[in-house]
Design a protein around this motif. Structure first.
Motif, PDB file in Angstrom:
ATOM      1  N   ASP A 255      15.408   7.270 -22.119  1.00  0.00           N
ATOM      2  CA  ASP A 255      16.870   7.216 -22.333  1.00  0.00           C
ATOM      3  C   ASP A 255      17.575   8.192 -21.401  1.00  0.00           C
ATOM      4  O   ASP A 255      18.624   7.883 -20.832  1.00  0.00           O
ATOM      5  CB  ASP A 255      17.252   7.631 -23.764  1.00  0.00           C
ATOM      6  CG  ASP A 255      16.446   6.941 -24.839  1.00  0.00           C
ATOM      7  OD1 ASP A 255      15.925   5.858 -24.559  1.00  0.00           O
ATOM      8  OD2 ASP A 255      16.352   7.493 -25.948  1.00  0.00           O
TER       9      ASP A 255
ATOM     10  N   SER B  19      19.703   4.463 -26.727  1.00  0.00           N
ATOM     11  CA  SER B  19      18.249   4.306 -26.717  1.00  0.00           C
ATOM     12  C   SER B  19      17.889   2.841 -26.979  1.00  0.00           C
ATOM     13  O   SER B  19      18.775   1.982 -27.007  1.00  0.00           O
ATOM     14  CB  SER B  19      17.628   5.212 -27.786  1.00  0.00           C
ATOM     15  OG  SER B  19      16.219   5.187 -27.686  1.00  0.00           O
ATOM     16  N   ASP B  20      16.587   2.561 -27.130  1.00  0.00           N
ATOM     17  CA  ASP B  20      16.130   1.203 -27.464  1.00  0.00           C
ATOM     18  C   ASP B  20      15.263   1.296 -28.711  1.00  0.00           C
ATOM     19  O   ASP B  20      14.744   2.358 -29.038  1.00  0.00           O
ATOM     20  CB  ASP B  20      15.311   0.641 -26.303  1.00  0.00           C
ATOM     21  CG  ASP B  20      14.054   1.452 -26.089  1.00  0.00           C
ATOM     22  OD1 ASP B  20      13.053   1.198 -26.773  1.00  0.00           O
ATOM     23  OD2 ASP B  20      14.081   2.395 -25.262  1.00  0.00           O
ATOM     24  N   TYR B  21      15.051   0.150 -29.395  1.00  0.00           N
ATOM     25  CA  TYR B  21      14.345   0.229 -30.672  1.00  0.00           C
ATOM     26  C   TYR B  21      12.839   0.436 -30.558  1.00  0.00           C
ATOM     27  O   TYR B  21      12.192   0.699 -31.558  1.00  0.00           O
ATOM     28  CB  TYR B  21      14.707  -0.913 -31.626  1.00  0.00           C
ATOM     29  CG  TYR B  21      14.564  -2.340 -31.127  1.00  0.00           C
ATOM     30  CD1 TYR B  21      13.351  -2.846 -30.699  1.00  0.00           C
ATOM     31  CD2 TYR B  21      15.665  -3.195 -31.161  1.00  0.00           C
ATOM     32  CE1 TYR B  21      13.215  -4.161 -30.288  1.00  0.00           C
ATOM     33  CE2 TYR B  21      15.545  -4.525 -30.752  1.00  0.00           C
ATOM     34  CZ  TYR B  21      14.321  -5.000 -30.311  1.00  0.00           C
ATOM     35  OH  TYR B  21      14.192  -6.311 -29.907  1.00  0.00           O
TER      36      TYR B  21
ATOM     37  N   ALA C 202      12.873   4.357 -30.268  1.00  0.00           N
ATOM     38  CA  ALA C 202      13.454   4.967 -31.468  1.00  0.00           C
ATOM     39  C   ALA C 202      12.606   4.772 -32.731  1.00  0.00           C
ATOM     40  O   ALA C 202      12.922   5.334 -33.775  1.00  0.00           O
ATOM     41  CB  ALA C 202      14.866   4.421 -31.702  1.00  0.00           C
TER      42      ALA C 202
ATOM     43  N   TYR D  21      13.961   4.843 -36.734  1.00  0.00           N
ATOM     44  CA  TYR D  21      14.817   3.659 -36.662  1.00  0.00           C
ATOM     45  C   TYR D  21      14.110   2.455 -37.285  1.00  0.00           C
ATOM     46  O   TYR D  21      12.904   2.274 -37.109  1.00  0.00           O
ATOM     47  CB  TYR D  21      15.170   3.349 -35.196  1.00  0.00           C
ATOM     48  CG  TYR D  21      16.237   2.289 -35.049  1.00  0.00           C
ATOM     49  CD1 TYR D  21      17.569   2.612 -35.253  1.00  0.00           C
ATOM     50  CD2 TYR D  21      15.912   0.982 -34.701  1.00  0.00           C
ATOM     51  CE1 TYR D  21      18.565   1.636 -35.128  1.00  0.00           C
ATOM     52  CE2 TYR D  21      16.888   0.012 -34.568  1.00  0.00           C
ATOM     53  CZ  TYR D  21      18.208   0.347 -34.786  1.00  0.00           C
ATOM     54  OH  TYR D  21      19.179  -0.612 -34.654  1.00  0.00           O
TER      55      TYR D  21
ATOM     56  N   TYR E 173      19.468   2.700 -38.650  1.00  0.00           N
ATOM     57  CA  TYR E 173      18.720   3.833 -39.176  1.00  0.00           C
ATOM     58  C   TYR E 173      18.711   3.696 -40.695  1.00  0.00           C
ATOM     59  O   TYR E 173      19.720   3.301 -41.290  1.00  0.00           O
ATOM     60  CB  TYR E 173      19.386   5.152 -38.777  1.00  0.00           C
ATOM     61  CG  TYR E 173      19.209   5.493 -37.306  1.00  0.00           C
ATOM     62  CD1 TYR E 173      17.996   5.962 -36.835  1.00  0.00           C
ATOM     63  CD2 TYR E 173      20.262   5.344 -36.403  1.00  0.00           C
ATOM     64  CE1 TYR E 173      17.818   6.278 -35.479  1.00  0.00           C
ATOM     65  CE2 TYR E 173      20.099   5.660 -35.061  1.00  0.00           C
ATOM     66  CZ  TYR E 173      18.878   6.122 -34.600  1.00  0.00           C
ATOM     67  OH  TYR E 173      18.722   6.429 -33.274  1.00  0.00           O
TER      68      TYR E 173
ATOM     69  N   SER F 241      22.547   5.827 -30.355  1.00  0.00           N
ATOM     70  CA  SER F 241      22.706   4.439 -30.768  1.00  0.00           C
ATOM     71  C   SER F 241      21.577   3.625 -30.130  1.00  0.00           C
ATOM     72  O   SER F 241      21.001   4.042 -29.123  1.00  0.00           O
ATOM     73  CB  SER F 241      24.078   3.904 -30.378  1.00  0.00           C
ATOM     74  OG  SER F 241      24.159   3.816 -28.983  1.00  0.00           O
ATOM     75  N   VAL F 242      21.264   2.491 -30.731  1.00  0.00           N
ATOM     76  CA  VAL F 242      20.047   1.772 -30.351  1.00  0.00           C
ATOM     77  C   VAL F 242      20.336   0.322 -29.968  1.00  0.00           C
ATOM     78  O   VAL F 242      21.088  -0.366 -30.659  1.00  0.00           O
ATOM     79  CB  VAL F 242      19.038   1.811 -31.523  1.00  0.00           C
ATOM     80  CG1 VAL F 242      17.802   0.988 -31.216  1.00  0.00           C
ATOM     81  CG2 VAL F 242      18.645   3.252 -31.838  1.00  0.00           C
TER      82      VAL F 242
ATOM     83  N   THR G 115      18.356  -0.862 -20.827  1.00  0.00           N
ATOM     84  CA  THR G 115      17.525  -0.058 -21.715  1.00  0.00           C
ATOM     85  C   THR G 115      16.051  -0.302 -21.415  1.00  0.00           C
ATOM     86  O   THR G 115      15.661  -1.366 -20.941  1.00  0.00           O
ATOM     87  CB  THR G 115      17.791  -0.412 -23.191  1.00  0.00           C
ATOM     88  OG1 THR G 115      17.730  -1.828 -23.335  1.00  0.00           O
ATOM     89  CG2 THR G 115      19.126   0.108 -23.662  1.00  0.00           C
TER      90      THR G 115
END
Ligand code: ADP
Length: 430
Positions: A151, A164-166, A169, A174, A181, A196-197, A225
């Motif tokens: 990130d 960010s990405d899942y 995270a 996450y 979240y 944030s994702v 991302t």
């Protein structure tokens, strides 16, 4: 638009690589860099400066003539490598926590707030790192922001803080299934430092103008991302259908299977990462190439393997481990390695070991199915053991499935595919 290219960068454990591909996935350029050894003090490595320098070195390594064709960029980083930065300047507020660093001080606290056996309940999880920092740094935390390695590097390129990405995270807690979240995390005071994702390979914004003009990238070049290094390595194999899997035969044996259902089992260390509408299910055994290396040189492995008849089953039944303890597909921390009896013939011995590891691999895939994952129908292979064709034939017989070597296994190639995906998606950039 004509001929466009897509740039992926991998920030791995030992160095960084870039791969530049075209729309068909053909590699147009690639390169690698070691991390320069920069120090903050005599003993403390300045990782942040080293990664930043490496990022710009890689951009310089991209051939000048190809840069104007680059439509998009993505980056993968080591999972759970965590930075705490100032959200107004992007400058680090604390030294970075590395992927394998453990924060045992935070583990009891994390265990008390997270559901039992959650991915964050490991001393090296991103959440343990966050809690450890939160409780040890007395300074004003009003502008603090947590970012993962990928990130932060991507931020240097696009300039929008807090994304960010899942995949990255997951280890901070996450929930990729509900795309949010969880409430047990949001109720904590440190939840406001969380980024944030988005999905991996989602476009974030244009490449910053100063970088674009300095390096000669085009005006419409977008930054997307990223993901973690091991997911990027899976993406590289282009196993995009449920039932396709990648077995990595390195020092250990790791399997990753694309599934329509999500499965988790902390006892076996099995968990799932989201990939759009599918799940990437993974598990790792302690068997693998490290044992082979204890007994044979790589040269012996090649010579002896040529003399094995892979169509014939070996009656020898081993459980090759290089130390006591196994987790998957058998959860037994006290399991003792079994490499006896050793026949006089080294060809027979190696045959028995390769066959036994193949049986463990088969058991691993069958356990994932029992846990509810999509049944595997084809296996690609990565890692040092992938070049052994005799072993592939043994594995085809034992698994009852087609087994082949993955054409691409570099994480940077997977990151380039994410960049391609991000450029193809029709998302408006604000
Ligand atoms: P790492 O997990 O350390 O990155 P690699 O992917 O580089 O591992 O793979 C190294 C492993 O591959 C070694 O443990 C070695 O025993 C194994 N290996 C090397 N050559 C062969 C071969 N011809 N057949 C089977 N295994 C091999």
């Amino acid at each position: 638009v004509g001929h466009r290219l897509y740039l992926g960068m991998d920030f791995g454990t030992s160095g960084a690589r870039f791969v530049l591909i075209d729309k068909q996935g053909t590699i147009q350029a690639q390169g690698k860099r070691e991390y320069p050894l920069l120090y903050m003090s005599e003993e403390t490595m300045d990782w942040v400066s080293s990664w930043k320098k490496t990022l710009f070195s890689l951009l310089e390594d991209v051939p000048v003539s190809l840069r104007p064709l680059i439509a998009s960029i993505s980056i993968d980083g080591t999972s759970a490598t965590t930075l705490i930065i100032d959200s107004t300047t992007g400058e680090p507020l604390w030294r970075p926590f590395l992927y394998n660093e453990s924060c045992p001080d935070a583990l009891p606290i994390v265990k008390s707030i997270a559901p039992a056996n959650h991915t964050v309940c490991s001393g090296s999880s991103t959440l343990c790192k966050l809690v450890s920092w939160w409780n040890s740094d007395d300074s004003n935390k009003e502008h603090a922001l947590l970012l993962h390695q990928a990130d932060w590097l991507l931020w240097l390129l696009h300039g929008k803080l807090g994304i960010s990405d899942y995949n990255n995270a997951l280890k901070v807690g996450y929930d990729p299934e509900h795309d949010s979240y969880p409430s047990w995390l949001l109720s904590q005071p440190y939840s406001r430092v969380l980024p944030s994702v988005k999905a991996p390979g989602a476009s974030i914004g244009y490449l910053q103008e100063d970088i674009r003009t300095q390096f000669g990238f085009p005006k419409d070049c977008v930054v997307c991302t990223g993901t973690t290094d091991s997911i990027a390595a899976f993406l590289a194999a282009r196993a995009t259908q449920p039932g396709k899997a990648v077995t990595s035969l390195g020092s250990t044996l790791a399997i990753k299977l694309l599934s329509t259902s999500r499965i988790e089992d902390a006892r076996f260390g099995v968990y799932s990462h989201r990939l759009d509408d599918k799940w990437l299910v993974g598990g790792a055994s302690n068997t693998g190439g490290a044992v082979l290396r204890q007994i044979f040189t790589d040269e012996q492995l090649e010579k002896l393997s040529e003399q094995i008849n892979p169509m014939e089953a070996s009656p020898l039944d081993y459980y090759p481990l290089h130390a006591v303890g196994e987790r998957f597909p058998v959860a037994d921390p006290k399991m003792v390695p079994r490499l006896q009896p050793r026949p006089e013939s080294d060809v027979e011995y190696l045959h028995g070991i390769l066959e036994s590891i193949a049986r463990i691999e088969a058991k691993a895939y069958s356990l994932l199915k029992d846990m509810g994952a999509t049944q595997v129908d084809e296996v690609f292979t990565a890692g040092g053991g992938a070049k052994n064709r005799t072993w592939a034939k043994i594995r085809e017989r034992v698994l009852g499935l087609p087994v082949s070597r993955a054409i691409q296994t570099e994480a940077a190639y997977g990151a380039a595919l994410l960049a391609l995906k991000g450029a193809q998606r029709d998302i408006d950039i604000p």
